[in-house]
Enzyme design. Sequence first.
Site, short mmCIF file in Angstrom:
data_model
loop_
_atom_site.label_atom_id
_atom_site.label_comp_id
_atom_site.label_asym_id
_atom_site.label_seq_id
_atom_site.Cartn_x
_atom_site.Cartn_y
_atom_site.Cartn_z
CG HIS A 1 -35.10 25.60 -24.52
ND1 HIS A 1 -34.81 26.40 -26.00
CD2 HIS A 1 -34.46 24.55 -24.11
CE1 HIS A 1 -33.63 26.62 -24.93
NE2 HIS A 1 -33.04 25.78 -24.08
CD GLU B 1 -37.28 29.13 -28.04
OE1 GLU B 1 -36.19 28.32 -27.29
OE2 GLU B 1 -36.57 29.86 -28.93
CG ASN C 1 -29.58 28.76 -27.89
OD1 ASN C 1 -29.16 29.21 -26.45
ND2 ASN C 1 -30.04 27.01 -26.38
CB SER D 1 -29.94 23.66 -26.21
OG SER D 1 -30.37 23.92 -24.41
N1 CAA Z 1 -30.57 27.06 -9.00
C1 CAA Z 1 -31.50 27.35 -8.51
N2 CAA Z 1 -31.94 28.34 -7.76
C2 CAA Z 1 -30.79 29.94 -8.42
C3 CAA Z 1 -29.07 29.39 -8.94
C4 CAA Z 1 -29.29 28.07 -10.20
N3 CAA Z 1 -27.73 27.07 -10.41
N4 CAA Z 1 -28.72 30.80 -9.12
C5 CAA Z 1 -29.66 31.84 -8.26
N5 CAA Z 1 -30.90 31.25 -8.07
C6 CAA Z 1 -31.58 32.19 -7.36
C7 CAA Z 1 -31.21 31.95 -5.86
O1 CAA Z 1 -30.85 30.85 -4.87
C8 CAA Z 1 -32.03 33.78 -5.38
O2 CAA Z 1 -33.46 32.71 -4.84
P1 CAA Z 1 -33.47 33.96 -4.01
O3 CAA Z 1 -34.42 35.13 -3.74
O4 CAA Z 1 -34.97 32.84 -3.54
O5 CAA Z 1 -32.36 33.70 -3.02
C9 CAA Z 1 -32.17 33.64 -7.29
O6 CAA Z 1 -31.78 33.12 -7.64
C10 CAA Z 1 -30.94 35.26 -7.34
O7 CAA Z 1 -29.44 34.21 -7.03
P2 CAA Z 1 -28.82 35.38 -6.70
O8 CAA Z 1 -29.21 36.78 -6.00
O9 CAA Z 1 -27.73 34.68 -5.72
O10 CAA Z 1 -28.35 35.79 -7.44
P3 CAA Z 1 -28.58 37.23 -9.29
O11 CAA Z 1 -29.24 37.62 -8.61
O12 CAA Z 1 -26.74 37.06 -9.43
O13 CAA Z 1 -29.01 35.80 -10.00
C11 CAA Z 1 -29.12 34.84 -11.70
C12 CAA Z 1 -28.25 34.42 -10.52
C13 CAA Z 1 -30.83 34.31 -11.71
C14 CAA Z 1 -28.66 33.37 -12.57
C15 CAA Z 1 -28.97 35.70 -12.87
O14 CAA Z 1 -27.18 36.29 -12.14
C16 CAA Z 1 -29.09 35.57 -14.32
O15 CAA Z 1 -30.06 35.52 -14.45
N6 CAA Z 1 -28.16 35.02 -15.15
C17 CAA Z 1 -28.51 35.46 -16.56
C18 CAA Z 1 -28.86 33.43 -17.23
C19 CAA Z 1 -29.74 33.29 -18.00
O16 CAA Z 1 -29.26 33.74 -18.96
N7 CAA Z 1 -29.87 32.27 -18.16
C20 CAA Z 1 -30.44 32.12 -19.27
C21 CAA Z 1 -29.18 30.96 -20.07
S1 CAA Z 1 -29.02 30.37 -21.57
C22 CAA Z 1 -30.46 28.73 -21.72
O17 CAA Z 1 -30.72 28.40 -20.49
C23 CAA Z 1 -30.96 28.08 -22.62
C24 CAA Z 1 -30.00 26.94 -23.39
O18 CAA Z 1 -30.10 26.58 -23.95
C25 CAA Z 1 -28.58 27.20 -23.20
P1 NAD Z 2 -25.90 17.78 -17.64
O1 NAD Z 2 -24.42 17.21 -17.92
O2 NAD Z 2 -26.03 19.12 -16.20
O3 NAD Z 2 -26.86 17.18 -17.55
C1 NAD Z 2 -27.19 15.79 -18.10
C2 NAD Z 2 -27.68 14.71 -17.60
O4 NAD Z 2 -27.89 13.70 -18.60
C3 NAD Z 2 -26.47 14.18 -16.88
O5 NAD Z 2 -25.92 13.33 -15.51
C4 NAD Z 2 -26.23 12.36 -18.07
O6 NAD Z 2 -25.45 11.53 -16.42
C5 NAD Z 2 -27.65 12.02 -17.94
N1 NAD Z 2 -27.74 11.59 -19.01
C6 NAD Z 2 -26.66 11.15 -20.02
N2 NAD Z 2 -27.35 10.30 -21.09
C7 NAD Z 2 -28.29 9.70 -20.91
C8 NAD Z 2 -29.14 9.05 -20.71
N3 NAD Z 2 -29.04 7.97 -21.84
N4 NAD Z 2 -30.74 8.15 -19.95
C9 NAD Z 2 -30.57 8.60 -18.48
N5 NAD Z 2 -29.84 10.44 -18.40
C10 NAD Z 2 -28.70 10.21 -19.09
O7 NAD Z 2 -26.77 18.55 -18.86
P2 NAD Z 2 -28.14 20.01 -18.96
O8 NAD Z 2 -26.94 21.12 -19.31
O9 NAD Z 2 -28.28 19.48 -17.72
O10 NAD Z 2 -28.29 19.89 -19.82
C11 NAD Z 2 -29.53 18.80 -20.58
C12 NAD Z 2 -29.67 19.62 -21.76
O11 NAD Z 2 -30.19 20.33 -21.67
C13 NAD Z 2 -29.20 19.29 -22.82
O12 NAD Z 2 -29.90 19.06 -24.12
C14 NAD Z 2 -28.90 20.91 -22.65
O13 NAD Z 2 -28.45 21.32 -24.55
C15 NAD Z 2 -30.07 21.27 -22.95
N6 NAD Z 2 -30.85 22.92 -21.51
C16 NAD Z 2 -29.46 23.07 -21.12
C17 NAD Z 2 -29.52 24.40 -20.59
C18 NAD Z 2 -28.31 24.84 -19.71
O14 NAD Z 2 -28.39 26.05 -19.67
N7 NAD Z 2 -27.30 23.61 -19.24
C19 NAD Z 2 -30.12 25.32 -20.75
C20 NAD Z 2 -31.56 25.15 -21.65
C21 NAD Z 2 -30.91 23.70 -22.11
#
Ligand code: CAA
Ligand code: NAD
Length: 283
Positions: A140, A152, A190, A119
Amino acid sequence: MNVKTMMVIGAGQMGAGIAQVFAQAGFQVKLNDLSEDALQKGKSGIEKRLSRAVEKERISEGEKAATLERLQTTTKLEDSYDCDLVIEAVVENMDVKTNVFQTLDKHAPSHAILASNTSSLPITEIAAVTERPSQVIGMHFMNPVPVMKLVEIIRALQTSDETYEAIETITKQLSKTPVEVNDFPGFVSNRVLMPMINEAIYTVYEGVATPEAVDEVMKLGMNHPMGPLTLADFIGLDTCLYIMEVLHEGFGDSKYRPCPLLRQYVKAGWLGKKSGRGFYQYS
Ligand code: CAA
Ligand code: NAD
Protein backbone atom coordinates in the site's frame (compact mmCIF):
# COMPACT_ATOMS: atom_id res chain seq x y z
CA MET A 1 13.90 -13.41 -5.03
CA ASN A 2 15.37 -11.29 -7.81
CA VAL A 3 12.77 -8.95 -9.33
CA LYS A 4 13.82 -7.55 -12.72
CA THR A 5 10.56 -7.02 -14.59
CA MET A 6 7.34 -5.91 -12.97
CA MET A 7 3.88 -4.84 -14.05
CA VAL A 8 1.48 -2.25 -12.63
CA ILE A 9 -2.25 -2.70 -13.31
CA GLY A 10 -4.10 0.63 -13.47
CA ALA A 11 -2.47 3.82 -14.78
CA GLY A 12 -4.46 6.22 -12.58
CA GLN A 13 -2.89 8.52 -10.01
CA MET A 14 -1.53 5.63 -7.89
CA GLY A 15 -0.58 3.21 -10.67
CA ALA A 16 1.30 5.84 -12.67
CA GLY A 17 3.18 6.93 -9.52
CA ILE A 18 4.09 3.32 -8.66
CA ALA A 19 5.30 2.68 -12.23
CA GLN A 20 7.42 5.84 -12.04
CA VAL A 21 9.21 4.96 -8.80
CA PHE A 22 9.96 1.40 -9.98
CA ALA A 23 11.30 2.65 -13.34
CA GLN A 24 13.43 5.27 -11.56
CA ALA A 25 14.83 2.56 -9.28
CA GLY A 26 16.03 0.56 -12.32
CA PHE A 27 13.27 -2.05 -12.73
CA GLN A 28 11.78 -2.89 -16.15
CA VAL A 29 8.15 -1.76 -15.89
CA LYS A 30 5.01 -2.61 -17.86
CA LEU A 31 2.10 -0.27 -17.15
CA ASN A 32 -1.37 -1.65 -17.89
CA ASP A 33 -4.82 -0.06 -18.15
CA LEU A 34 -8.06 -0.72 -20.00
CA SER A 35 -7.50 1.83 -22.78
CA GLU A 36 -4.68 3.51 -24.70
CA ASP A 37 -6.12 6.85 -23.55
CA ALA A 38 -5.71 5.97 -19.88
CA LEU A 39 -2.16 4.73 -20.54
CA GLN A 40 -1.26 7.92 -22.40
CA LYS A 41 -2.60 10.05 -19.55
CA GLY A 42 -0.61 8.05 -17.00
CA LYS A 43 2.56 8.16 -19.07
CA SER A 44 2.36 11.90 -19.78
CA GLY A 45 2.01 12.56 -16.02
CA ILE A 46 5.21 10.56 -15.45
CA GLU A 47 7.02 12.49 -18.20
CA LYS A 48 5.93 15.82 -16.68
CA ARG A 49 7.12 14.84 -13.20
CA LEU A 50 10.49 13.64 -14.56
CA SER A 51 10.93 16.88 -16.53
CA ARG A 52 10.29 18.83 -13.35
CA ALA A 53 12.90 16.74 -11.54
CA VAL A 54 15.39 17.58 -14.33
CA GLU A 55 14.56 21.31 -14.02
CA LYS A 56 15.19 21.08 -10.26
CA GLU A 57 18.50 19.31 -10.98
CA ARG A 58 17.41 16.24 -9.00
CA ILE A 59 18.02 13.96 -11.99
CA SER A 60 19.87 14.41 -15.31
CA GLU A 61 18.33 14.38 -18.82
CA GLY A 62 20.07 11.02 -19.29
CA GLU A 63 18.41 9.56 -16.18
CA LYS A 64 15.03 10.81 -17.36
CA ALA A 65 15.51 9.18 -20.79
CA ALA A 66 16.73 5.90 -19.23
CA THR A 67 13.73 5.84 -16.86
CA LEU A 68 11.30 6.30 -19.76
CA GLU A 69 13.09 3.59 -21.74
CA ARG A 70 12.44 1.14 -18.91
CA LEU A 71 8.71 1.90 -19.07
CA GLN A 72 6.39 0.11 -21.51
CA THR A 73 2.61 0.37 -21.74
CA THR A 74 0.11 -2.37 -22.59
CA THR A 75 -3.62 -3.02 -22.44
CA LYS A 76 -3.06 -6.80 -22.15
CA LEU A 77 -2.80 -8.61 -18.82
CA GLU A 78 -1.24 -11.51 -20.80
CA ASP A 79 1.91 -9.37 -21.02
CA SER A 80 2.56 -10.27 -17.37
CA TYR A 81 3.99 -13.58 -18.70
CA ASP A 82 7.61 -12.53 -17.90
CA CYS A 83 6.99 -10.48 -14.73
CA ASP A 84 8.43 -11.37 -11.33
CA LEU A 85 6.08 -8.98 -9.53
CA VAL A 86 2.68 -7.50 -10.41
CA ILE A 87 1.10 -4.66 -8.42
CA GLU A 88 -2.61 -4.04 -8.91
CA ALA A 89 -3.83 -0.43 -8.55
CA VAL A 90 -7.28 -0.45 -10.17
CA VAL A 91 -10.49 1.00 -8.73
CA GLU A 92 -11.27 0.15 -5.06
CA ASN A 93 -13.87 -2.53 -5.84
CA MET A 94 -13.62 -6.16 -4.75
CA ASP A 95 -15.21 -7.67 -7.87
CA VAL A 96 -12.94 -5.73 -10.23
CA LYS A 97 -9.86 -6.62 -8.16
CA THR A 98 -10.64 -10.35 -7.85
CA ASN A 99 -11.26 -10.49 -11.59
CA VAL A 100 -7.86 -8.93 -12.25
CA PHE A 101 -6.14 -11.34 -9.81
CA GLN A 102 -7.79 -14.41 -11.37
CA THR A 103 -6.63 -13.34 -14.84
CA LEU A 104 -3.13 -12.51 -13.61
CA ASP A 105 -2.93 -15.87 -11.86
CA LYS A 106 -3.36 -17.54 -15.27
CA HIS A 107 -0.77 -15.45 -17.11
CA ALA A 108 1.98 -14.41 -14.67
CA PRO A 109 4.78 -16.96 -14.15
CA SER A 110 4.28 -19.33 -11.21
CA HIS A 111 7.08 -17.72 -9.16
CA ALA A 112 5.61 -14.19 -9.48
CA ILE A 113 4.32 -12.25 -6.46
CA LEU A 114 0.90 -10.63 -6.94
CA ALA A 115 0.46 -7.52 -4.79
CA SER A 116 -2.47 -5.16 -4.31
CA ASN A 117 -2.29 -1.44 -3.60
CA THR A 118 -5.80 -1.59 -2.13
CA SER A 119 -6.55 1.06 0.50
CA SER A 120 -8.80 -1.12 2.60
CA LEU A 121 -10.03 -4.36 1.00
CA PRO A 122 -9.15 -7.75 2.59
CA ILE A 123 -5.94 -9.18 1.09
CA THR A 124 -6.90 -12.58 2.55
CA GLU A 125 -10.00 -12.66 0.34
CA ILE A 126 -8.06 -11.52 -2.75
CA ALA A 127 -5.39 -14.20 -2.09
CA ALA A 128 -8.08 -16.89 -1.83
CA VAL A 129 -9.23 -16.42 -5.45
CA THR A 130 -5.76 -17.36 -6.74
CA GLU A 131 -3.87 -20.66 -6.95
CA ARG A 132 -0.88 -19.01 -5.24
CA PRO A 133 -2.29 -17.47 -2.03
CA SER A 134 1.09 -17.58 -0.24
CA GLN A 135 2.46 -15.22 -2.95
CA VAL A 136 -0.27 -12.59 -2.53
CA ILE A 137 0.32 -9.51 -0.35
CA GLY A 138 -0.78 -5.89 0.17
CA MET A 139 1.73 -3.25 -0.92
CA HIS A 140 0.00 0.00 0.00
CA PHE A 141 1.71 3.11 -1.34
CA MET A 142 0.68 6.61 -0.22
CA ASN A 143 -0.37 9.43 -2.51
CA PRO A 144 1.59 11.15 -4.11
CA VAL A 145 3.72 8.03 -4.57
CA PRO A 146 6.96 9.72 -5.72
CA VAL A 147 6.96 11.91 -2.58
CA MET A 148 5.58 9.80 0.27
CA LYS A 149 8.02 7.57 2.16
CA LEU A 150 5.64 4.96 3.58
CA VAL A 151 4.68 1.60 2.13
CA GLU A 152 2.23 -0.22 4.41
CA ILE A 153 2.82 -3.94 3.80
CA ILE A 154 -0.20 -6.09 4.57
CA ARG A 155 0.13 -9.78 5.29
CA ALA A 156 -2.85 -11.88 4.30
CA LEU A 157 -3.45 -14.94 6.49
CA GLN A 158 -1.91 -16.99 3.68
CA THR A 159 1.13 -14.75 2.88
CA SER A 160 4.45 -16.62 3.27
CA ASP A 161 7.46 -15.16 5.10
CA GLU A 162 9.40 -15.42 1.82
CA THR A 163 6.84 -13.20 0.04
CA TYR A 164 6.85 -10.69 2.89
CA GLU A 165 10.65 -10.50 2.95
CA ALA A 166 10.84 -10.02 -0.85
CA ILE A 167 8.38 -7.11 -0.71
CA GLU A 168 10.16 -5.56 2.27
CA THR A 169 13.46 -5.69 0.36
CA ILE A 170 11.93 -4.17 -2.78
CA THR A 171 10.35 -1.36 -0.74
CA LYS A 172 13.81 -0.45 0.57
CA GLN A 173 15.22 -0.58 -2.98
CA LEU A 174 12.66 2.13 -3.84
CA SER A 175 14.08 4.22 -0.94
CA LYS A 176 10.79 3.88 0.93
CA THR A 177 10.06 2.71 4.46
CA PRO A 178 8.10 -0.52 4.94
CA VAL A 179 5.73 -0.94 7.89
CA GLU A 180 4.22 -4.37 8.50
CA VAL A 181 0.55 -4.61 9.42
CA ASN A 182 -2.06 -7.35 9.59
CA ASP A 183 -5.09 -7.74 7.38
CA PHE A 184 -8.00 -5.86 8.99
CA PRO A 185 -10.36 -3.40 7.25
CA GLY A 186 -8.54 -0.18 6.36
CA PHE A 187 -5.30 -1.67 7.79
CA VAL A 188 -3.74 1.06 9.99
CA SER A 189 -3.48 4.03 7.60
CA ASN A 190 -7.08 4.31 6.50
CA ARG A 191 -8.62 3.04 9.72
CA VAL A 192 -7.15 6.13 11.35
CA LEU A 193 -7.19 8.66 8.47
CA MET A 194 -10.55 8.04 6.82
CA PRO A 195 -12.82 8.48 9.89
CA MET A 196 -11.14 11.89 10.37
CA ILE A 197 -11.92 12.85 6.77
CA ASN A 198 -15.49 11.52 7.12
CA GLU A 199 -15.95 13.54 10.33
CA ALA A 200 -14.65 16.66 8.54
CA ILE A 201 -17.32 16.08 5.86
CA TYR A 202 -19.95 15.76 8.63
CA THR A 203 -18.94 19.16 10.02
CA VAL A 204 -19.69 20.69 6.59
CA TYR A 205 -22.90 18.63 6.22
CA GLU A 206 -24.15 19.78 9.63
CA GLY A 207 -23.33 23.43 8.87
CA VAL A 208 -20.68 23.69 11.57
CA ALA A 209 -18.26 25.40 9.17
CA THR A 210 -17.35 25.88 5.50
CA PRO A 211 -14.84 23.52 3.81
CA GLU A 212 -12.31 26.37 3.85
CA ALA A 213 -12.76 26.90 7.59
CA VAL A 214 -12.50 23.17 8.40
CA ASP A 215 -9.30 22.89 6.38
CA GLU A 216 -7.81 26.03 7.95
CA VAL A 217 -8.48 24.67 11.46
CA MET A 218 -6.70 21.41 10.72
CA LYS A 219 -3.82 22.98 8.77
CA LEU A 220 -2.99 25.78 11.16
CA GLY A 221 -4.25 24.11 14.34
CA MET A 222 -2.80 20.63 13.85
CA ASN A 223 0.01 21.34 11.40
CA HIS A 224 -1.40 18.98 8.76
CA PRO A 225 0.13 19.69 5.31
CA MET A 226 -3.35 19.69 3.75
CA GLY A 227 -6.75 20.16 5.36
CA PRO A 228 -8.92 17.00 5.42
CA LEU A 229 -11.27 18.20 2.67
CA THR A 230 -8.42 19.20 0.35
CA LEU A 231 -6.91 15.79 1.11
CA ALA A 232 -10.24 14.03 0.37
CA ASP A 233 -10.41 15.82 -3.01
CA PHE A 234 -6.78 14.80 -3.64
CA ILE A 235 -7.39 11.12 -2.78
CA GLY A 236 -10.66 11.00 -4.77
CA LEU A 237 -14.11 11.13 -3.12
CA ASP A 238 -15.09 7.82 -4.76
CA THR A 239 -12.07 6.14 -3.14
CA CYS A 240 -12.91 7.79 0.23
CA LEU A 241 -16.49 6.47 0.02
CA TYR A 242 -15.37 2.94 -0.92
CA ILE A 243 -12.98 2.90 2.04
CA MET A 244 -15.67 4.11 4.49
CA GLU A 245 -18.00 1.39 3.17
CA VAL A 246 -15.33 -1.26 3.72
CA LEU A 247 -14.78 -0.03 7.31
CA HIS A 248 -18.53 0.15 7.99
CA GLU A 249 -19.22 -3.32 6.64
CA GLY A 250 -16.02 -4.86 7.99
CA PHE A 251 -16.49 -3.72 11.61
CA GLY A 252 -20.29 -3.46 11.65
CA ASP A 253 -19.95 -0.34 13.80
CA SER A 254 -22.06 2.77 13.10
CA LYS A 255 -19.12 5.03 13.92
CA TYR A 256 -17.86 4.25 10.40
CA ARG A 257 -21.08 5.22 8.54
CA PRO A 258 -20.17 7.30 5.47
CA CYS A 259 -21.49 10.87 5.60
CA PRO A 260 -24.57 11.33 3.32
CA LEU A 261 -22.90 14.39 1.79
CA LEU A 262 -19.97 12.20 0.66
CA ARG A 263 -22.42 9.78 -1.01
CA GLN A 264 -24.21 12.67 -2.69
CA TYR A 265 -21.00 14.17 -4.11
CA VAL A 266 -19.95 10.80 -5.53
CA LYS A 267 -23.41 10.33 -7.09
CA ALA A 268 -23.06 13.79 -8.70
CA GLY A 269 -19.72 12.75 -10.20
CA TRP A 270 -17.93 15.30 -8.01
CA LEU A 271 -14.96 13.06 -7.28
CA GLY A 272 -12.46 15.74 -6.31
CA LYS A 273 -9.36 16.92 -8.17
CA LYS A 274 -9.47 14.15 -10.79
CA SER A 275 -12.97 15.15 -11.98
CA GLY A 276 -12.45 18.93 -11.66
CA ARG A 277 -14.83 19.38 -8.73
CA GLY A 278 -15.17 18.10 -5.18
CA PHE A 279 -15.27 20.23 -2.06
CA TYR A 280 -13.32 22.70 -4.20
CA GLN A 281 -13.37 23.66 -7.88
CA TYR A 282 -10.29 22.73 -9.98
CA SER A 283 -11.12 23.85 -13.51
N1 CAA B 1 2.70 13.85 -7.68
C1 CAA B 1 4.03 13.87 -7.61
N2 CAA B 1 4.72 14.80 -6.91
C2 CAA B 1 4.00 15.77 -6.32
C3 CAA B 1 2.59 15.82 -6.37
C4 CAA B 1 1.94 14.81 -7.10
N3 CAA B 1 0.61 14.76 -7.17
N4 CAA B 1 2.19 16.90 -5.67
C5 CAA B 1 3.28 17.51 -5.20
N5 CAA B 1 4.38 16.82 -5.58
C6 CAA B 1 5.77 17.14 -5.27
C7 CAA B 1 6.13 18.47 -5.86
O1 CAA B 1 6.54 18.32 -7.21
C8 CAA B 1 7.25 18.92 -4.95
O2 CAA B 1 8.43 18.28 -5.35
P1 CAA B 1 9.71 19.16 -5.67
O3 CAA B 1 10.16 19.65 -4.33
O4 CAA B 1 10.63 18.19 -6.31
O5 CAA B 1 9.25 20.26 -6.57
C9 CAA B 1 6.89 18.31 -3.60
O6 CAA B 1 5.89 17.30 -3.86
C10 CAA B 1 6.27 19.37 -2.69
O7 CAA B 1 5.20 19.94 -3.40
P2 CAA B 1 4.73 21.45 -3.24
O8 CAA B 1 5.87 22.27 -2.73
O9 CAA B 1 4.06 21.86 -4.50
O10 CAA B 1 3.56 21.37 -2.20
P3 CAA B 1 3.55 20.93 -0.69
O11 CAA B 1 4.80 21.29 0.04
O12 CAA B 1 2.25 21.40 -0.19
O13 CAA B 1 3.52 19.33 -0.74
C11 CAA B 1 2.26 17.36 -0.70
C12 CAA B 1 2.57 18.64 -1.46
C13 CAA B 1 3.51 16.49 -0.60
C14 CAA B 1 1.19 16.61 -1.50
C15 CAA B 1 1.78 17.75 0.74
O14 CAA B 1 0.70 18.66 0.64
C16 CAA B 1 1.33 16.57 1.56
O15 CAA B 1 2.13 15.85 2.14
N6 CAA B 1 -0.01 16.36 1.63
C17 CAA B 1 -0.58 15.25 2.36
C18 CAA B 1 -0.45 13.99 1.56
C19 CAA B 1 -1.03 12.81 2.27
O16 CAA B 1 -1.54 12.85 3.36
N7 CAA B 1 -0.99 11.65 1.58
C20 CAA B 1 -1.57 10.45 2.05
C21 CAA B 1 -2.95 10.33 1.44
S1 CAA B 1 -3.79 8.91 2.04
C22 CAA B 1 -3.19 7.68 1.12
O17 CAA B 1 -2.43 7.83 0.22
C23 CAA B 1 -3.70 6.31 1.46
C24 CAA B 1 -4.98 5.92 0.88
O18 CAA B 1 -5.17 4.71 0.73
C25 CAA B 1 -6.08 6.85 0.54
P1 NAD C 1 -7.82 6.15 -10.26
O1 NAD C 1 -9.29 6.25 -10.45
O2 NAD C 1 -6.95 7.36 -10.38
O3 NAD C 1 -7.19 5.04 -11.26
C1 NAD C 1 -7.71 3.75 -11.43
C2 NAD C 1 -7.26 3.26 -12.80
O4 NAD C 1 -7.55 1.87 -12.92
C3 NAD C 1 -7.99 3.96 -13.96
O5 NAD C 1 -7.04 4.47 -14.88
C4 NAD C 1 -8.84 2.85 -14.59
O6 NAD C 1 -8.99 2.98 -15.98
C5 NAD C 1 -8.00 1.63 -14.24
N1 NAD C 1 -8.75 0.36 -14.25
C6 NAD C 1 -10.00 0.12 -13.78
N2 NAD C 1 -10.31 -1.18 -13.96
C7 NAD C 1 -9.23 -1.76 -14.56
C8 NAD C 1 -8.94 -3.08 -15.00
N3 NAD C 1 -9.83 -4.07 -14.86
N4 NAD C 1 -7.73 -3.32 -15.57
C9 NAD C 1 -6.82 -2.33 -15.73
N5 NAD C 1 -7.04 -1.07 -15.32
C10 NAD C 1 -8.23 -0.78 -14.74
O7 NAD C 1 -7.63 5.48 -8.82
P2 NAD C 1 -6.39 5.59 -7.82
O8 NAD C 1 -6.59 6.74 -6.92
O9 NAD C 1 -5.13 5.45 -8.60
O10 NAD C 1 -6.61 4.27 -6.93
C11 NAD C 1 -6.23 3.00 -7.37
C12 NAD C 1 -6.12 2.05 -6.18
O11 NAD C 1 -5.16 2.56 -5.26
C13 NAD C 1 -7.42 1.87 -5.39
O12 NAD C 1 -7.48 0.57 -4.89
C14 NAD C 1 -7.25 2.87 -4.26
O13 NAD C 1 -8.01 2.56 -3.14
C15 NAD C 1 -5.76 2.72 -3.98
N6 NAD C 1 -5.13 3.87 -3.33
C16 NAD C 1 -5.54 5.13 -3.63
C17 NAD C 1 -4.92 6.20 -3.00
C18 NAD C 1 -5.33 7.62 -3.31
O14 NAD C 1 -4.96 8.52 -2.56
N7 NAD C 1 -6.07 7.87 -4.37
C19 NAD C 1 -3.88 5.98 -2.09
C20 NAD C 1 -3.46 4.67 -1.84
C21 NAD C 1 -4.11 3.62 -2.45
